[in-house]
Design a protein around this motif. Structure first.
Motif, PDB file in Angstrom:
ATOM      1  N   GLU A 119       0.900  -1.378  -0.064  1.00  0.00           N
ATOM      2  CA  GLU A 119      -0.007  -0.080   0.272  1.00  0.00           C
ATOM      3  C   GLU A 119       0.914   1.294   0.055  1.00  0.00           C
ATOM      4  N   LEU A 120       1.930   1.435   0.686  1.00  0.00           N
ATOM      5  CA  LEU A 120       2.739   2.359   0.873  1.00  0.00           C
ATOM      6  C   LEU A 120       3.496   2.727  -0.524  1.00  0.00           C
ATOM      7  N   ALA A 121       3.892   1.561  -1.075  1.00  0.00           N
ATOM      8  CA  ALA A 121       4.594   1.634  -2.387  1.00  0.00           C
ATOM      9  C   ALA A 121       3.536   2.113  -3.422  1.00  0.00           C
ATOM     10  N   HIS A 122       2.488   1.554  -3.689  1.00  0.00           N
ATOM     11  CA  HIS A 122       1.477   2.064  -4.484  1.00  0.00           C
ATOM     12  C   HIS A 122       1.086   3.386  -4.315  1.00  0.00           C
ATOM     13  N   SER A 123       0.737   3.853  -2.942  1.00  0.00           N
ATOM     14  CA  SER A 123       0.484   5.211  -2.720  1.00  0.00           C
ATOM     15  C   SER A 123       1.498   6.046  -3.332  1.00  0.00           C
ATOM     16  N   HIS A 124       2.801   5.879  -3.017  1.00  0.00           N
ATOM     17  CA  HIS A 124       3.743   6.900  -3.456  1.00  0.00           C
ATOM     18  C   HIS A 124       4.032   6.924  -5.115  1.00  0.00           C
ATOM     19  N   VAL A 125       3.832   5.764  -5.529  1.00  0.00           N
ATOM     20  CA  VAL A 125       4.075   6.019  -7.206  1.00  0.00           C
ATOM     21  C   VAL A 125       2.830   6.318  -7.910  1.00  0.00           C
TER      22      VAL A 125
END
Length: 493
Positions: free
Chosen positions: A321-327
């Motif tokens: 979730e954190l990776a998807h949120s950032h990119v």
């Protein structure tokens, strides 16, 4: 307790890590997926994923990749030094893709064609395309029609645009190891356009896939709860009470920060498809009119609690979730946030979300089954056609149209084909049809004489050039009238 996330940067690239009871792991998440591909390059991200691993073979790591609608993820487990080697191997593979032999590219395309055959056989895989058209998020479910025509140059160009340090997030199980350097160019891909939902009223569409499926769009915060409630109620009626289905499969796809598509696939026997459709509609309307039961909501909350009890699973979800949120620039729906929001999940809240979503209900039914008006009429279902050709009425080809006659001994004796600046026309005695050129998203030819046509709504048709005199000219004439890049072909044999 939920695992904690830690944020840092590695060689200027954002990175997240968490501690769970598993071996060290790294995931490279790039903000590119199937939704970003134009129709003429459909399948290029998945092919890129395979070719990256081909370039790294043999690898001592437990490694894998996943191409989704919105992101490409490359993951490996191993010792800290092996994780460093993996990241360097990926970036080296990106930089040296153009050195791959053509035979390797052809082999991976064949692997992908075999790999995706079963995936795209499910009706739920067409629902996004029917809802959003064959573009953006809709294209991610419409198949990879351009895959056989893709070249190494296509892959190299795609990687150069999207596999950049500015489009990358690193995630780690365990503290990030020392020594990682990101040998990738800078570059930010163009922003994604807003996705337009074409389903304004409840609609049924025939599907070339098997069985029965339906789709709604709701909010990301409520999507998993609506999915669990639907699973509880549908299985309770259609399986346990009526014996019309065996199972349901649910797919959640984030469209943007405010919308998530919820697609459900049911598996009735062919002869039970229409009875299952009628019963499904009755269940959905009961939930809409009478409200969602407390029992169904408790089932959803129990499912969430059970999932939250698995610390390792929560850790992986947290990093995703954190990776998807950032990119992607969308909110992160972390396990901790989901548990906090669950406090507000009540039968009334789920009912409100479901009522809002059912106005855009889309149902796909096996096209071998005829949905009677006694089902569509009382349930207020519009019927959408899959036919790419439309009746011409009194209209005829304009001045300067190029014309072809069918071969007398071919499959279409008596047919005529015409192409003017606006439409492709097909006519015979008692038949006058056309395809407006501005509706086409893609035209392809694989060298066997067959021209495949695909429109922006995901509808397809084809023309066999060998059925017409001078038929080899058809593709060339189409290319003159369609935007550059929309027509792709292998050389004539």
């Amino acid at each position: 307790m939920f695992p904690e996330a830690h944020e840092t940067t590695i060689d200027g690239v954002p990175a997240f890590w968490t501690e769970i009871d598993e071996s060290p792991q790294v995931t490279m998440t790039f903000g590119v997926g199937m939704r970003d591909e134009p129709p003429s390059l459909s399948g290029v991200t998945h092919l890129l994923e395979h070719l990256l691993f081909s370039s790294m073979e043999p690898s001592p790591l437990l490694a894998n990749g996943a191409t989704g609608p919105s992101v490409l993820r490359l993951t490996a487990s191993g010792t800290p030094s092996e994780l460093v080697d993996f990241v360097h191997a990926v970036t080296r593979a990106v930089r040296t893709l153009d050195a791959l032999p053509g035979a390797e590219v052809d082999r991976e395309k064949r692997v992908l064609e075999a790999e995706t055959t079963d995936h795209y056989a499910q009706p739920a895989c067409t629902l996004l395309a029917h809802r959003f058209g064959y573009a953006g998020i809709g294209k991610s479910s419409g198949g990879t029609v351009a895959l056989p025509l893709l070249t190494l140059d296509d892959v190299v160009s795609w990687a150069g645009t999207h596999l950049t340090r500015d489009n990358l997030v690193l995630s780690f199980v365990g503290p990030p190891p020392e020594g990682i350097e990101i040998y990738l160019p800078s570059g930010v891909p163009a922003p994604r356009p807003v996705e337009t939902d074409s389903v304004g009223v409840p609609t049924v569409v025939p599907s070339e896939r098997h069985h029965l499926a339906f789709s709604i769009v709701t909010t990301p915060a409520m999507a998993s709860h609506v999915a669990c409630v639907l699973d509880h109620e549908i299985l309770g009626d259609l399986r346990q009470r009526d014996g019309l289905i065996y199972s349901t499969d649910t797919y959640l796809t984030d469209i943007d920060e405010g919308r998530t598509a919820l697609d459900v696939h049911l598996d009735p026997l062919p002869e039970q498809t229409i009875p299952a459709l009628e019963r499904l509609l009755a269940v959905l309307h009961r939930m809409r009119d009478d409200g969602v039961s407390r029992e169904a909501v408790e089932y959803s909350l129990r499912s969430l609690r059970d999932a939250s009890a698995d610390r390792a699973s929560c850790g992986h979800q947290l990093l995703r979730e954190l990776a998807h949120s950032h990119v992607l620039g969308v909110p992160a729906h972390t396990p901790r946030a989901a548990a906090a929001m669950a406090q507000a999940v009540t039968p009334a809240a789920v009912t409100e979300a479901l009522r809002g979503a059912l106005g855009g209900l889309l149902i796909a039914v096996d096209d071998k089954q005829t949905v009677p008006e006694t089902v569509t009429g009382p349930n207020g279902l519009a019927v959408r056609s899959l036919d790419l050709w439309i009746d011409s009425g009194a209209e005829r080809p304009g001045p300067g149209a190029v014309r072809w006659r069918a071969r007398r001994r071919g499959a279409l004796p008596g047919f005529r084909l015409a192409l003017d600046a606006n439409c492709l026309w097909l006519s015979a005695r008692g038949l006058e049809q056309r395809v407006p050129l501005d509706t086409l998203a893609f035209a392809s030819h694989r060298g066997d004489g067959w021209i495949g046509l695909l429109d922006h709504d995901g509808r397809s048709a084809g023309i066999d050039m060998t059925d017409f005199r001078r038929g080899r000219d058809i593709l060339d004439e189409l290319a003159k009238r369609l935007p550059v890049g929309l027509v792709r072909a292998t050389p004539h044999p």
